[in-house]
Design an enzyme around this catalytic site. Structure first.
Site, PDB file in Angstrom:
ATOM      1  N   HIS A 183       0.836  -1.203   0.000  1.00 34.11           N
ATOM      2  CA  HIS A 183       0.000   0.000   0.000  1.00 34.11           C
ATOM      3  C   HIS A 183       0.876   1.260   0.000  1.00 34.11           C
ATOM      4  O   HIS A 183       0.604   2.225  -0.717  1.00 34.11           O
ATOM      5  CB  HIS A 183      -0.893   0.034   1.239  1.00 34.11           C
ATOM      6  CG  HIS A 183      -1.909  -1.068   1.317  1.00 34.11           C
ATOM      7  ND1 HIS A 183      -1.819  -2.091   2.229  1.00 34.11           N
ATOM      8  CD2 HIS A 183      -3.033  -1.293   0.602  1.00 34.11           C
ATOM      9  CE1 HIS A 183      -2.852  -2.907   2.076  1.00 34.11           C
ATOM     10  NE2 HIS A 183      -3.611  -2.446   1.097  1.00 34.11           N
ATOM     11  N   GLY A 221      -2.205  -1.710  -7.583  1.00 33.39           N
ATOM     12  CA  GLY A 221      -1.097  -2.647  -7.555  1.00 33.39           C
ATOM     13  C   GLY A 221      -1.207  -3.724  -8.622  1.00 33.39           C
ATOM     14  O   GLY A 221      -2.302  -4.210  -8.918  1.00 33.39           O
ATOM     15  N   ARG A 256      -4.111 -10.219   3.877  1.00 29.88           N
ATOM     16  CA  ARG A 256      -4.588 -11.554   4.252  1.00 29.88           C
ATOM     17  C   ARG A 256      -3.449 -12.464   4.740  1.00 29.88           C
ATOM     18  O   ARG A 256      -3.732 -13.537   5.297  1.00 29.88           O
ATOM     19  CB  ARG A 256      -5.312 -12.213   3.079  1.00 29.88           C
ATOM     20  CG  ARG A 256      -6.649 -11.568   2.758  1.00 29.88           C
ATOM     21  CD  ARG A 256      -7.491 -12.413   1.795  1.00 29.88           C
ATOM     22  NE  ARG A 256      -8.859 -11.925   1.706  1.00 29.88           N
ATOM     23  CZ  ARG A 256      -9.319 -11.130   0.727  1.00 29.88           C
ATOM     24  NH1 ARG A 256      -8.534 -10.761  -0.243  1.00 29.88           N
ATOM     25  NH2 ARG A 256     -10.579 -10.738   0.729  1.00 29.88           N
TER      26      ARG A 256
END
Ligand code: AMP
Length: 272
Positions: A28, A138, A178
């Protein structure tokens, strides 16, 4: 948010935008750093979008830590973090969605029906609120990037879509919010995704161009790791996402693998 954006535009400022679901990691931050370079104002949204999760997916358990996210965003020069509530984004009576006719019928779209309808819809809504000149996505979510590009072009959105390379852990695992779900054993198995991409790149470098044999080898390699279940291994055209038989031009190798109850994805370009 609208007021803030109107003020920026009134003063002739430009806006770079990074839409996210939060629980930030270096992936990020790479998008944010790139955005920082491309406009005077950098806006990040954090919104765990209910419409892109299937009924049996992890919407409720998706990791969230707003205070930590805001501190991390601040550290890379983000001007504004937009955190809309779900009932503000989807008011009662909401019934308009953005659907693409072709690109979602491949890769993740096949195992996550409705996912990209949710993604395209929320990205379109966020674009209309934030009104950026530039938006960053991304390459980790390669299909998402291609879909957002197509949507922006098809719907005449005057926004430059920028793709940012995958950021990896030191051992190669693609960073993902995740990854926090993984047990130590699963974390070791998760490395099989990246290792399998490297294996495929080696094979192609040695002159193997038959997609089927690459797919078989990658699938077998991943399958030899504990707690893995392959969702798909595919070699596709990087623009259309249609399967290719022969790797005679740069092709996308994309993998999706269940490691325990966590579904992970990764990809690389195979160049002959
Ligand atoms: P997410 O919060 O998972 O929805 O991701 C927000 C944005 O960050 C998307 O454009 C993702 O593709 C991007 N992103 C997530 N993980 C990575 C990564 N490891 N490297 C580069 N970009 C990423």
């Amino acid at each position: 948010m609208r007021q803030e954006v109107d003020d920026i535009h009134r003063q002739g400022g430009t806006i770079a935008f990074v839409p996210t679901m939060g629980f930030f990691h270096e992936g990020h931050l790479a998008l944010m750093r790139e955005g920082r370079k491309r406009a005077d104002n950098l806006i990040v949204s954090i919104f765990v979008n209910p419409t892109q999760f299937g009924p049996s997916e992890d919407f409720k358990s998706y990791p969230r830590d707003l205070d930590r996210d805001i501190a991390m965003a601040h550290s890379v020069g983000v001007d504004c973090v937009f955190t809309p509530a779900a009932d503000a984004m989807y008011e009662e009576g909401h019934q308009t969605y953005v659907d693409l006719t072709g690109l979602p019928n491949h890769l993740c779209g096949l195992s996550r029906p409705g996912h990209f309808r949710g993604v395209a819809t929320v990205v379109a809504k966020l674009f209309h609120i934030v009104k950026p000149q530039v938006a960053l996505f991304g390459e980790k979510d390669y299909q998402q990037l291609v879909i957002v590009r197509r949507m922006a072009q098809d719907l005449n959105m005057d926004i430059t879509i920028v793709g940012v390379p995958i950021v990896r852990e030191p051992d190669g695992l693609a960073m993902s919010s995740r990854n926090t779900y993984l047990t130590p054993e699963q974390r070791r198995s998760a490395l099989a995704l990246y290792e399998s991409l490297k294996l495929a790149r080696e094979r192609v470098a040695r002159g193997i161009t038959d997609a089927t044999s690459i797919i078989e080898e990658v699938t077998a390699f991943i399958g030899s790791h504990a707690q893995t279940k392959t969702d798909y291994v595919a070699v596709v055209d990087p623009q259309t996402l249609e399967a290719v038989d022969r790797i005679d031009s740069p092709s996308l190798l994309a993998v999706a693998v269940w490691v325990g109850k966590t579904r992970l994805i990764d990809n690389t370009i195979l160049s002959p």
